[in-house]
Design an enzyme around this catalytic site. Structure first.
Site, mmCIF file in Angstrom:
data_model
loop_
_atom_site.group_PDB
_atom_site.id
_atom_site.type_symbol
_atom_site.label_atom_id
_atom_site.label_comp_id
_atom_site.label_asym_id
_atom_site.label_seq_id
_atom_site.Cartn_x
_atom_site.Cartn_y
_atom_site.Cartn_z
ATOM 1 N N HIS A 1 0.823 -1.210 0.000
ATOM 2 C CA HIS A 1 0.000 0.000 0.000
ATOM 3 C C HIS A 1 0.859 1.262 0.000
ATOM 4 O O HIS A 1 2.059 1.234 0.254
ATOM 5 C CB HIS A 1 -0.959 0.014 1.199
ATOM 6 C CG HIS A 1 -0.277 0.070 2.538
ATOM 7 N ND1 HIS A 1 0.093 1.263 3.145
ATOM 8 C CD2 HIS A 1 0.091 -0.905 3.409
ATOM 9 C CE1 HIS A 1 0.651 1.002 4.324
ATOM 10 N NE2 HIS A 1 0.667 -0.299 4.503
ATOM 11 N N CYS B 1 2.716 -4.896 6.938
ATOM 12 C CA CYS B 1 2.412 -4.640 5.532
ATOM 13 C C CYS B 1 3.600 -3.931 4.873
ATOM 14 O O CYS B 1 4.492 -3.422 5.539
ATOM 15 C CB CYS B 1 1.160 -3.794 5.399
ATOM 16 S SG CYS B 1 -0.360 -4.705 5.810
#
Length: 553
Positions: free
Chosen positions: A456, A475
Protein backbone atom coordinates in the site's frame (compact mmCIF):
# COMPACT_ATOMS: atom_id res chain seq x y z
CA UNK A 1 21.99 -66.95 45.08
CA UNK A 2 25.69 -66.53 44.33
CA UNK A 3 25.30 -68.68 41.17
CA UNK A 4 22.38 -66.51 39.96
CA UNK A 5 24.45 -63.34 40.54
CA UNK A 6 27.35 -64.73 38.48
CA UNK A 7 25.01 -65.97 35.77
CA UNK A 8 23.22 -62.58 35.45
CA UNK A 9 26.50 -60.67 35.29
CA UNK A 10 27.86 -63.06 32.68
CA UNK A 11 24.72 -62.52 30.59
CA UNK A 12 25.10 -58.72 30.81
CA UNK A 13 28.75 -58.97 29.82
CA UNK A 14 27.90 -61.11 26.78
CA UNK A 15 25.17 -58.67 25.69
CA UNK A 16 27.53 -55.68 26.03
CA UNK A 17 30.25 -57.53 24.12
CA UNK A 18 27.76 -58.39 21.40
CA UNK A 19 26.59 -54.79 21.12
CA UNK A 20 30.15 -53.54 21.04
CA UNK A 21 31.10 -56.06 18.37
CA UNK A 22 28.09 -55.10 16.22
CA UNK A 23 28.92 -51.38 16.36
CA UNK A 24 32.67 -51.68 16.14
CA UNK A 25 33.99 -49.67 13.20
CA UNK A 26 35.34 -51.71 10.33
CA UNK A 27 39.10 -51.28 9.90
CA UNK A 28 40.07 -50.37 6.34
CA UNK A 29 43.20 -51.53 4.63
CA UNK A 30 45.53 -48.53 4.56
CA UNK A 31 47.26 -49.72 1.40
CA UNK A 32 47.46 -52.62 -0.99
CA UNK A 33 50.32 -52.30 -3.45
CA UNK A 34 50.22 -54.38 -6.62
CA UNK A 35 53.26 -55.31 -8.69
CA UNK A 36 51.78 -54.09 -11.97
CA UNK A 37 49.11 -51.41 -12.50
CA UNK A 38 47.24 -53.84 -14.74
CA UNK A 39 46.47 -55.83 -11.60
CA UNK A 40 44.58 -52.88 -10.08
CA UNK A 41 41.36 -53.80 -11.87
CA UNK A 42 41.40 -57.12 -10.02
CA UNK A 43 41.99 -55.68 -6.54
CA UNK A 44 40.23 -52.29 -6.48
CA UNK A 45 36.70 -53.79 -6.47
CA UNK A 46 37.45 -55.60 -3.18
CA UNK A 47 38.67 -52.33 -1.67
CA UNK A 48 35.62 -50.44 -2.92
CA UNK A 49 33.30 -53.10 -1.44
CA UNK A 50 35.17 -52.82 1.85
CA UNK A 51 34.68 -49.06 1.88
CA UNK A 52 30.97 -49.31 1.13
CA UNK A 53 30.56 -51.71 4.07
CA UNK A 54 32.59 -49.33 6.24
CA UNK A 55 30.25 -46.44 5.36
CA UNK A 56 27.18 -48.49 6.32
CA UNK A 57 28.79 -49.63 9.59
CA UNK A 58 29.89 -46.08 10.34
CA UNK A 59 26.41 -44.54 9.95
CA UNK A 60 27.23 -42.96 6.56
CA UNK A 61 30.42 -41.24 7.75
CA UNK A 62 33.24 -41.82 5.29
CA UNK A 63 36.89 -42.56 5.97
CA UNK A 64 37.87 -38.86 5.92
CA UNK A 65 35.27 -38.27 8.69
CA UNK A 66 32.98 -36.41 6.28
CA UNK A 67 29.39 -37.72 6.04
CA UNK A 68 28.26 -39.18 2.72
CA UNK A 69 25.19 -37.83 0.99
CA UNK A 70 23.62 -41.28 1.42
CA UNK A 71 25.42 -44.56 1.86
CA UNK A 72 22.58 -46.24 0.03
CA UNK A 73 23.13 -44.09 -3.06
CA UNK A 74 26.80 -45.11 -3.18
CA UNK A 75 25.97 -48.80 -2.73
CA UNK A 76 23.33 -48.64 -5.47
CA UNK A 77 25.71 -46.94 -7.90
CA UNK A 78 28.54 -49.43 -7.38
CA UNK A 79 26.14 -52.34 -7.72
CA UNK A 80 25.71 -51.18 -11.32
CA UNK A 81 29.50 -51.28 -11.87
CA UNK A 82 30.19 -54.51 -9.93
CA UNK A 83 32.30 -52.32 -7.62
CA UNK A 84 34.65 -51.44 -10.46
CA UNK A 85 36.23 -47.99 -10.36
CA UNK A 86 34.76 -45.27 -12.59
CA UNK A 87 37.23 -42.41 -12.07
CA UNK A 88 40.41 -44.27 -13.08
CA UNK A 89 41.71 -47.14 -15.18
CA UNK A 90 44.97 -49.04 -14.67
CA UNK A 91 46.54 -46.34 -12.56
CA UNK A 92 45.48 -43.41 -14.76
CA UNK A 93 42.94 -40.84 -13.61
CA UNK A 94 40.02 -40.18 -15.95
CA UNK A 95 40.16 -36.62 -17.41
CA UNK A 96 36.65 -36.05 -16.02
CA UNK A 97 38.14 -36.30 -12.53
CA UNK A 98 39.88 -32.97 -13.19
CA UNK A 99 36.50 -31.36 -13.89
CA UNK A 100 35.11 -32.70 -10.63
CA UNK A 101 38.18 -31.68 -8.63
CA UNK A 102 37.96 -28.15 -10.06
CA UNK A 103 34.29 -27.88 -9.09
CA UNK A 104 35.03 -29.21 -5.59
CA UNK A 105 37.93 -26.83 -4.97
CA UNK A 106 35.83 -23.89 -6.24
CA UNK A 107 32.62 -24.93 -4.47
CA UNK A 108 32.65 -21.72 -2.43
CA UNK A 109 31.99 -19.75 -5.64
CA UNK A 110 28.60 -21.46 -5.71
CA UNK A 111 27.99 -20.80 -2.03
CA UNK A 112 29.09 -24.26 -0.87
CA UNK A 113 31.84 -25.39 1.49
CA UNK A 114 34.56 -27.40 -0.33
CA UNK A 115 35.27 -29.35 2.88
CA UNK A 116 31.99 -31.28 2.74
CA UNK A 117 32.89 -32.59 -0.72
CA UNK A 118 36.08 -34.25 0.57
CA UNK A 119 38.33 -31.47 -0.75
CA UNK A 120 41.11 -32.06 1.78
CA UNK A 121 41.23 -35.85 1.37
CA UNK A 122 41.07 -35.65 -2.42
CA UNK A 123 43.78 -32.97 -2.59
CA UNK A 124 46.04 -35.09 -0.39
CA UNK A 125 45.36 -38.19 -2.51
CA UNK A 126 46.11 -36.28 -5.73
CA UNK A 127 49.41 -35.11 -4.25
CA UNK A 128 50.40 -38.69 -3.40
CA UNK A 129 49.46 -39.98 -6.84
CA UNK A 130 51.46 -37.22 -8.49
CA UNK A 131 54.60 -37.47 -6.38
CA UNK A 132 54.80 -41.13 -5.30
CA UNK A 133 55.26 -43.93 -7.85
CA UNK A 134 54.21 -46.54 -5.29
CA UNK A 135 50.95 -44.69 -4.65
CA UNK A 136 49.90 -45.19 -8.26
CA UNK A 137 49.98 -48.96 -7.60
CA UNK A 138 47.99 -48.71 -4.37
CA UNK A 139 44.57 -50.32 -4.89
CA UNK A 140 43.35 -49.02 -1.51
CA UNK A 141 44.18 -45.43 -2.47
CA UNK A 142 42.47 -45.72 -5.85
CA UNK A 143 39.40 -47.20 -4.16
CA UNK A 144 39.36 -44.35 -1.65
CA UNK A 145 39.60 -41.76 -4.43
CA UNK A 146 36.85 -43.43 -6.43
CA UNK A 147 34.30 -43.59 -3.63
CA UNK A 148 35.12 -40.07 -2.39
CA UNK A 149 34.73 -38.63 -5.90
CA UNK A 150 31.45 -40.45 -6.47
CA UNK A 151 30.04 -39.09 -3.23
CA UNK A 152 31.38 -35.61 -4.00
CA UNK A 153 29.57 -35.62 -7.37
CA UNK A 154 26.30 -36.89 -5.90
CA UNK A 155 26.37 -34.53 -2.95
CA UNK A 156 27.32 -31.50 -5.02
CA UNK A 157 24.68 -32.22 -7.67
CA UNK A 158 22.05 -32.44 -4.91
CA UNK A 159 23.20 -29.31 -3.08
CA UNK A 160 23.52 -27.24 -6.25
CA UNK A 161 20.00 -28.24 -7.20
CA UNK A 162 18.07 -28.18 -3.92
CA UNK A 163 20.34 -26.32 -1.51
CA UNK A 164 21.65 -27.45 1.85
CA UNK A 165 18.92 -26.00 4.05
CA UNK A 166 15.77 -28.15 4.18
CA UNK A 167 12.62 -27.35 2.25
CA UNK A 168 10.58 -24.60 3.95
CA UNK A 169 7.03 -23.26 3.71
CA UNK A 170 7.80 -20.97 0.75
CA UNK A 171 9.90 -23.40 -1.28
CA UNK A 172 8.43 -23.53 -4.77
CA UNK A 173 10.26 -26.60 -6.08
CA UNK A 174 8.02 -29.64 -6.24
CA UNK A 175 10.88 -32.02 -5.47
CA UNK A 176 13.55 -31.68 -2.80
CA UNK A 177 15.77 -34.75 -3.22
CA UNK A 178 17.27 -36.84 -6.01
CA UNK A 179 16.61 -40.59 -5.92
CA UNK A 180 19.52 -43.03 -5.83
CA UNK A 181 18.60 -44.15 -9.34
CA UNK A 182 18.61 -40.64 -10.76
CA UNK A 183 21.95 -39.77 -9.15
CA UNK A 184 23.48 -42.97 -10.52
CA UNK A 185 22.15 -42.21 -14.00
CA UNK A 186 23.43 -38.61 -13.85
CA UNK A 187 26.93 -39.77 -12.96
CA UNK A 188 27.02 -42.62 -15.46
CA UNK A 189 25.90 -40.31 -18.28
CA UNK A 190 28.28 -37.54 -17.23
CA UNK A 191 31.26 -39.89 -17.25
CA UNK A 192 30.37 -41.63 -20.51
CA UNK A 193 29.67 -38.36 -22.35
CA UNK A 194 32.56 -36.50 -20.69
CA UNK A 195 30.29 -33.77 -19.30
CA UNK A 196 30.88 -33.89 -15.53
CA UNK A 197 31.48 -30.14 -15.28
CA UNK A 198 28.54 -29.27 -17.53
CA UNK A 199 26.27 -31.62 -15.57
CA UNK A 200 27.13 -29.91 -12.30
CA UNK A 201 26.72 -26.45 -13.82
CA UNK A 202 23.27 -27.42 -15.06
CA UNK A 203 22.16 -28.12 -11.48
CA UNK A 204 22.65 -24.49 -10.44
CA UNK A 205 19.70 -22.05 -10.52
CA UNK A 206 19.21 -20.45 -13.92
CA UNK A 207 17.61 -17.34 -12.44
CA UNK A 208 19.18 -14.03 -13.40
CA UNK A 209 19.33 -12.95 -9.74
CA UNK A 210 21.38 -16.01 -8.82
CA UNK A 211 23.74 -15.56 -11.76
CA UNK A 212 24.28 -11.90 -10.85
CA UNK A 213 24.99 -12.80 -7.23
CA UNK A 214 27.45 -15.54 -8.19
CA UNK A 215 29.31 -13.29 -10.62
CA UNK A 216 29.52 -10.47 -8.07
CA UNK A 217 30.68 -12.92 -5.39
CA UNK A 218 33.53 -14.17 -7.56
CA UNK A 219 34.64 -10.54 -8.01
CA UNK A 220 34.39 -9.93 -4.25
CA UNK A 221 36.32 -13.11 -3.51
CA UNK A 222 39.06 -12.11 -5.93
CA UNK A 223 39.45 -8.81 -4.14
CA UNK A 224 39.21 -9.81 -0.48
CA UNK A 225 39.92 -13.53 -0.01
CA UNK A 226 43.68 -13.03 0.51
CA UNK A 227 43.33 -9.91 2.67
CA UNK A 228 43.77 -9.91 6.42
CA UNK A 229 42.52 -7.19 8.70
CA UNK A 230 42.47 -6.42 12.41
CA UNK A 231 39.37 -6.30 14.61
CA UNK A 232 38.30 -3.08 16.29
CA UNK A 233 37.21 -2.97 19.95
CA UNK A 234 33.47 -3.39 20.39
CA UNK A 235 33.41 -0.90 23.27
CA UNK A 236 35.35 2.21 22.41
CA UNK A 237 35.59 5.97 22.71
CA UNK A 238 36.86 8.39 20.11
CA UNK A 239 40.43 8.54 21.33
CA UNK A 240 43.67 8.96 19.32
CA UNK A 241 44.39 5.27 19.95
CA UNK A 242 41.02 4.17 18.53
CA UNK A 243 41.37 6.49 15.56
CA UNK A 244 44.73 4.92 14.78
CA UNK A 245 43.17 1.44 14.98
CA UNK A 246 40.42 2.62 12.65
CA UNK A 247 42.96 4.06 10.21
CA UNK A 248 44.91 0.80 10.19
CA UNK A 249 41.75 -1.26 9.62
CA UNK A 250 40.57 0.88 6.69
CA UNK A 251 44.05 0.83 5.15
CA UNK A 252 44.17 -2.98 5.40
CA UNK A 253 41.05 -3.37 3.24
CA UNK A 254 42.06 -0.62 0.82
CA UNK A 255 39.43 1.92 1.88
CA UNK A 256 41.98 4.45 3.12
CA UNK A 257 45.27 5.44 1.50
CA UNK A 258 47.87 6.24 4.16
CA UNK A 259 50.84 6.38 1.80
CA UNK A 260 50.88 10.19 1.92
CA UNK A 261 50.90 10.27 5.70
CA UNK A 262 47.51 12.01 5.94
CA UNK A 263 45.49 9.09 7.29
CA UNK A 264 44.90 10.73 10.68
CA UNK A 265 43.36 13.84 9.13
CA UNK A 266 39.66 14.01 10.07
CA UNK A 267 38.46 14.73 6.55
CA UNK A 268 40.59 11.92 5.09
CA UNK A 269 39.42 9.49 7.79
CA UNK A 270 35.77 10.32 7.10
CA UNK A 271 36.38 9.77 3.42
CA UNK A 272 37.77 6.31 4.16
CA UNK A 273 34.79 5.45 6.37
CA UNK A 274 32.38 6.62 3.67
CA UNK A 275 34.21 4.51 1.08
CA UNK A 276 33.70 1.44 3.28
CA UNK A 277 30.07 2.32 4.01
CA UNK A 278 29.35 2.81 0.32
CA UNK A 279 30.86 -0.52 -0.68
CA UNK A 280 28.93 -2.39 2.00
CA UNK A 281 25.64 -0.57 1.40
CA UNK A 282 25.51 1.35 4.67
CA UNK A 283 24.36 4.87 5.51
CA UNK A 284 27.26 7.06 4.36
CA UNK A 285 27.67 9.42 7.30
CA UNK A 286 31.44 9.03 7.62
CA UNK A 287 31.08 8.07 11.28
CA UNK A 288 32.40 4.90 12.90
CA UNK A 289 29.12 4.10 14.66
CA UNK A 290 28.08 0.76 16.13
CA UNK A 291 26.83 -0.80 12.87
CA UNK A 292 29.85 0.40 10.92
CA UNK A 293 32.26 -1.05 13.48
CA UNK A 294 30.34 -4.34 13.45
CA UNK A 295 30.68 -4.47 9.66
CA UNK A 296 34.39 -3.59 9.83
CA UNK A 297 34.85 -6.49 12.25
CA UNK A 298 33.29 -9.04 9.92
CA UNK A 299 35.76 -11.55 8.55
CA UNK A 300 35.94 -12.72 4.96
CA UNK A 301 34.35 -15.95 6.19
CA UNK A 302 31.38 -13.94 7.53
CA UNK A 303 30.82 -12.27 4.15
CA UNK A 304 31.24 -15.65 2.44
CA UNK A 305 28.58 -17.21 4.70
CA UNK A 306 26.19 -14.32 4.04
CA UNK A 307 26.48 -14.90 0.31
CA UNK A 308 26.14 -18.67 0.75
CA UNK A 309 22.83 -18.50 2.62
CA UNK A 310 21.42 -16.21 -0.06
CA UNK A 311 22.51 -18.53 -2.85
CA UNK A 312 20.74 -21.29 -0.96
CA UNK A 313 17.56 -19.20 -0.91
CA UNK A 314 17.65 -18.96 -4.71
CA UNK A 315 17.67 -22.77 -4.85
CA UNK A 316 14.23 -22.84 -3.26
CA UNK A 317 12.73 -21.02 -6.25
CA UNK A 318 11.57 -22.92 -9.36
CA UNK A 319 13.70 -23.27 -12.49
CA UNK A 320 11.43 -20.88 -14.35
CA UNK A 321 9.59 -17.90 -12.95
CA UNK A 322 6.48 -16.46 -14.64
CA UNK A 323 6.78 -13.96 -17.47
CA UNK A 324 5.51 -11.22 -15.18
CA UNK A 325 5.91 -11.22 -11.38
CA UNK A 326 6.60 -9.00 -8.38
CA UNK A 327 9.59 -9.70 -6.15
CA UNK A 328 9.67 -8.00 -2.75
CA UNK A 329 13.05 -8.19 -1.04
CA UNK A 330 12.26 -7.49 2.61
CA UNK A 331 15.75 -6.68 4.02
CA UNK A 332 16.68 -4.92 0.78
CA UNK A 333 13.72 -2.53 1.19
CA UNK A 334 13.08 -2.95 -2.54
CA UNK A 335 10.25 -4.08 -4.78
CA UNK A 336 10.83 -5.13 -8.38
CA UNK A 337 8.26 -5.86 -11.05
CA UNK A 338 9.77 -8.23 -13.61
CA UNK A 339 8.41 -8.53 -17.13
CA UNK A 340 9.84 -10.71 -19.93
CA UNK A 341 13.14 -11.32 -18.19
CA UNK A 342 13.96 -7.77 -17.13
CA UNK A 343 13.03 -5.34 -14.36
CA UNK A 344 10.24 -3.05 -15.57
CA UNK A 345 9.70 -1.16 -12.31
CA UNK A 346 11.54 -0.71 -9.01
CA UNK A 347 10.47 1.00 -5.83
CA UNK A 348 11.71 1.69 -2.35
CA UNK A 349 9.58 0.00 0.28
CA UNK A 350 9.01 0.07 4.02
CA UNK A 351 8.62 -3.31 5.72
CA UNK A 352 7.64 -4.69 9.10
CA UNK A 353 9.67 -3.88 12.18
CA UNK A 354 11.49 -6.83 13.83
CA UNK A 355 8.64 -7.16 16.36
CA UNK A 356 5.99 -7.11 13.60
CA UNK A 357 7.77 -8.82 10.72
CA UNK A 358 6.63 -8.83 7.15
CA UNK A 359 5.92 -12.51 6.42
CA UNK A 360 7.65 -14.38 3.60
CA UNK A 361 5.11 -15.85 1.22
CA UNK A 362 3.96 -16.69 -2.31
CA UNK A 363 0.69 -15.34 -3.67
CA UNK A 364 -1.00 -13.60 -6.60
CA UNK A 365 -1.99 -9.95 -6.75
CA UNK A 366 -5.62 -9.78 -7.87
CA UNK A 367 -6.80 -6.19 -7.42
CA UNK A 368 -6.07 -2.81 -5.92
CA UNK A 369 -8.31 -0.25 -4.25
CA UNK A 370 -8.22 3.52 -4.63
CA UNK A 371 -8.81 5.48 -1.43
CA UNK A 372 -9.23 2.39 0.76
CA UNK A 373 -10.50 2.10 4.28
CA UNK A 374 -8.04 0.70 6.79
CA UNK A 375 -9.50 -2.03 8.96
CA UNK A 376 -7.17 -1.79 11.96
CA UNK A 377 -5.78 -5.21 13.00
CA UNK A 378 -6.88 -6.38 16.43
CA UNK A 379 -3.33 -6.42 17.79
CA UNK A 380 -2.78 -2.76 16.86
CA UNK A 381 -6.19 -1.82 18.19
CA UNK A 382 -5.50 -3.35 21.61
CA UNK A 383 -1.80 -2.56 22.02
CA UNK A 384 -1.67 0.95 20.59
CA UNK A 385 -5.04 2.54 19.95
CA UNK A 386 -7.19 1.46 22.87
CA UNK A 387 -4.83 2.94 25.50
CA UNK A 388 -4.71 6.20 23.48
CA UNK A 389 -8.51 6.33 23.20
CA UNK A 390 -8.91 5.78 26.94
CA UNK A 391 -6.54 8.67 27.60
CA UNK A 392 -8.15 11.01 25.08
CA UNK A 393 -11.43 10.34 23.27
CA UNK A 394 -10.42 12.96 20.68
CA UNK A 395 -7.80 10.47 19.41
CA UNK A 396 -10.55 8.85 17.28
CA UNK A 397 -11.30 12.07 15.42
CA UNK A 398 -7.61 12.98 15.05
CA UNK A 399 -6.93 9.63 13.38
CA UNK A 400 -10.22 9.61 11.38
CA UNK A 401 -11.25 6.36 13.09
CA UNK A 402 -14.74 4.91 12.98
CA UNK A 403 -16.11 2.28 15.35
CA UNK A 404 -17.80 -0.57 13.50
CA UNK A 405 -20.04 -3.05 15.29
CA UNK A 406 -20.63 -6.71 14.48
CA UNK A 407 -23.32 -5.81 11.93
CA UNK A 408 -20.94 -3.55 10.01
CA UNK A 409 -22.54 -0.32 11.22
CA UNK A 410 -20.65 2.76 12.37
CA UNK A 411 -21.61 3.69 15.94
CA UNK A 412 -21.22 6.73 18.13
CA UNK A 413 -18.01 6.56 20.23
CA UNK A 414 -19.91 8.04 23.18
CA UNK A 415 -22.15 4.95 23.25
CA UNK A 416 -19.17 2.73 24.13
CA UNK A 417 -18.17 2.08 27.75
CA UNK A 418 -14.44 2.43 27.12
CA UNK A 419 -13.49 1.49 30.67
CA UNK A 420 -14.81 -2.03 30.00
CA UNK A 421 -12.83 -2.48 26.77
CA UNK A 422 -9.79 -4.76 26.93
CA UNK A 423 -8.02 -7.47 24.96
CA UNK A 424 -10.52 -9.94 26.40
CA UNK A 425 -13.55 -7.86 25.45
CA UNK A 426 -13.68 -5.60 22.41
CA UNK A 427 -16.72 -6.42 20.23
CA UNK A 428 -15.88 -3.78 17.61
CA UNK A 429 -13.54 -3.04 14.74
CA UNK A 430 -11.72 0.24 14.27
CA UNK A 431 -11.78 1.51 10.70
CA UNK A 432 -9.81 4.44 9.41
CA UNK A 433 -11.73 6.43 6.80
CA UNK A 434 -10.31 6.93 3.34
CA UNK A 435 -8.41 10.08 2.43
CA UNK A 436 -4.95 11.55 2.47
CA UNK A 437 -4.59 10.98 6.22
CA UNK A 438 -5.39 7.29 5.95
CA UNK A 439 -2.45 5.12 7.00
CA UNK A 440 -2.83 3.15 3.75
CA UNK A 441 -2.55 6.32 1.72
CA UNK A 442 -4.28 6.43 -1.65
CA UNK A 443 -3.77 2.87 -2.86
CA UNK A 444 -3.96 -0.65 -1.43
CA UNK A 445 -2.82 -3.72 -3.43
CA UNK A 446 -4.46 -6.99 -2.43
CA UNK A 447 -3.17 -10.57 -2.65
CA UNK A 448 -4.45 -13.65 -0.85
CA UNK A 449 -2.54 -14.65 2.29
CA UNK A 450 -3.26 -15.86 5.80
CA UNK A 451 -1.40 -12.94 7.42
CA UNK A 452 -3.76 -10.18 6.21
CA UNK A 453 -0.87 -8.18 4.76
CA UNK A 454 -0.79 -6.24 1.51
CA UNK A 455 1.15 -3.59 -0.38
CA UNK A 456 0.00 0.00 0.00
CA UNK A 457 0.78 3.69 -0.18
CA UNK A 458 1.35 5.60 3.07
CA UNK A 459 0.44 8.93 4.59
CA UNK A 460 4.02 9.27 5.91
CA UNK A 461 6.02 9.30 2.69
CA UNK A 462 8.99 11.07 4.25
CA UNK A 463 10.07 7.75 5.78
CA UNK A 464 11.22 6.51 2.37
CA UNK A 465 14.29 8.73 2.75
CA UNK A 466 15.41 6.69 5.78
CA UNK A 467 18.24 4.20 5.33
CA UNK A 468 16.62 1.86 7.89
CA UNK A 469 13.05 1.16 6.80
CA UNK A 470 11.87 -1.78 8.93
CA UNK A 471 9.15 0.36 10.47
CA UNK A 472 5.68 -0.98 9.65
CA UNK A 473 3.30 -3.35 11.41
CA UNK A 474 3.92 -6.00 8.75
CA UNK A 475 2.41 -4.64 5.53
CA UNK A 476 4.66 -3.32 2.77
CA UNK A 477 4.51 0.39 1.97
CA UNK A 478 5.43 1.17 -1.65
CA UNK A 479 6.88 4.50 -2.74
CA UNK A 480 6.04 4.02 -6.44
CA UNK A 481 2.47 2.94 -5.81
CA UNK A 482 1.09 5.03 -8.69
CA UNK A 483 3.57 3.60 -11.22
CA UNK A 484 2.74 0.09 -10.00
CA UNK A 485 -0.98 0.67 -10.46
CA UNK A 486 -0.48 2.06 -13.98
CA UNK A 487 1.76 -0.87 -14.99
CA UNK A 488 -0.68 -3.46 -13.66
CA UNK A 489 -3.46 -2.02 -15.85
CA UNK A 490 -1.31 -1.37 -18.92
CA UNK A 491 -3.14 -2.58 -22.01
CA UNK A 492 -6.39 -3.14 -20.08
CA UNK A 493 -9.15 -1.40 -22.08
CA UNK A 494 -11.44 -1.48 -19.04
CA UNK A 495 -9.16 0.92 -17.15
CA UNK A 496 -7.62 3.50 -19.51
CA UNK A 497 -4.78 5.54 -18.06
CA UNK A 498 -6.69 8.81 -18.44
CA UNK A 499 -9.61 7.39 -16.47
CA UNK A 500 -7.26 6.16 -13.75
CA UNK A 501 -5.73 9.62 -13.43
CA UNK A 502 -9.16 11.22 -13.29
CA UNK A 503 -10.39 8.81 -10.59
CA UNK A 504 -7.33 9.53 -8.51
CA UNK A 505 -7.67 13.28 -8.93
CA UNK A 506 -11.37 13.18 -7.98
CA UNK A 507 -10.77 10.94 -4.96
CA UNK A 508 -13.02 8.19 -6.30
CA UNK A 509 -13.13 5.05 -4.19
CA UNK A 510 -12.74 2.18 -6.66
CA UNK A 511 -11.66 -1.45 -6.77
CA UNK A 512 -9.65 -2.25 -9.90
CA UNK A 513 -9.51 -5.94 -10.77
CA UNK A 514 -6.25 -6.85 -12.50
CA UNK A 515 -6.95 -8.48 -15.85
CA UNK A 516 -4.19 -11.08 -15.36
CA UNK A 517 -3.36 -11.67 -11.70
CA UNK A 518 0.35 -11.20 -11.01
CA UNK A 519 2.42 -13.66 -8.94
CA UNK A 520 4.07 -11.98 -5.98
CA UNK A 521 6.95 -13.34 -3.92
CA UNK A 522 7.98 -11.85 -0.58
CA UNK A 523 11.56 -12.99 0.00
CA UNK A 524 14.57 -12.40 2.25
CA UNK A 525 17.80 -11.69 0.37
CA UNK A 526 20.58 -9.98 2.35
CA UNK A 527 23.05 -10.17 -0.53
CA UNK A 528 22.38 -9.36 -4.18
CA UNK A 529 24.50 -8.94 -7.29
CA UNK A 530 24.18 -5.64 -9.08
CA UNK A 531 26.44 -4.34 -11.85
CA UNK A 532 29.16 -6.85 -10.97
CA UNK A 533 29.32 -5.97 -7.27
CA UNK A 534 27.63 -7.37 -4.20
CA UNK A 535 25.02 -5.29 -2.44
CA UNK A 536 24.80 -6.41 1.19
CA UNK A 537 21.76 -5.72 3.36
CA UNK A 538 21.33 -5.78 7.11
CA UNK A 539 19.94 -9.02 8.56
CA UNK A 540 17.01 -7.16 10.10
CA UNK A 541 15.12 -10.25 11.32
CA UNK A 542 18.13 -12.44 12.17
CA UNK A 543 17.17 -14.95 9.45
CA UNK A 544 20.76 -15.27 8.22
CA UNK A 545 21.92 -16.38 11.66
CA UNK A 546 19.30 -19.13 11.74
CA UNK A 547 20.16 -20.34 8.24
CA UNK A 548 23.91 -20.23 8.88
CA UNK A 549 23.42 -22.55 11.84
CA UNK A 550 21.31 -24.96 9.79
CA UNK A 551 23.86 -24.96 6.97
CA UNK A 552 26.86 -25.21 9.31
CA UNK A 553 28.39 -22.05 7.85
Amino acid sequence: MKYRFLRDNLTIALVLFSLFACHRKRVLREKEIVKDVRQLSEVIPENIAERLEYIVDNEDVMEDSVPALRGGALTYFYQQTSNNPVWSSEGVLDPQADSLLFYVSHADESGLNPAIYHNAALAQAMKRLKEDDAARKDAALWAQVDVLMTDAFMKMASHLRFGIAPRDSITLRRDSVYSDTLLANYLTTALHQHIVGATLRSQEPQQKGYEQLKSAWINFKGKYSEMKWDSLPVSYTDTPAFRQQLINRLAQSGHLDTSGGHGADTAILKKGIRAFQKEFNMYEDGQAGKKTVQALNKTFRDWSAQVAVNMDRWRKLPDTLPERFIMVNVPGYRMELWDSGSVALTSKIIVGAPRTRTPLLNSRMTNFIMYPYWRVPFSITIKEMLPAIKRDRAYLAKKSLEIIDRDGNAINPDSVNWSRMSKNYFPYVLRQMDGLENSLGIMKFNFMNKYAVYLHDTNNRGLFSNAYRALSHGCVRVQQWDSLAMYLTKGDARHPRDSMRMWLANGNKKQIDIQRSVPIYLRYFTAEGRDGRIVFHEDIYGEDKVLRKIMGM
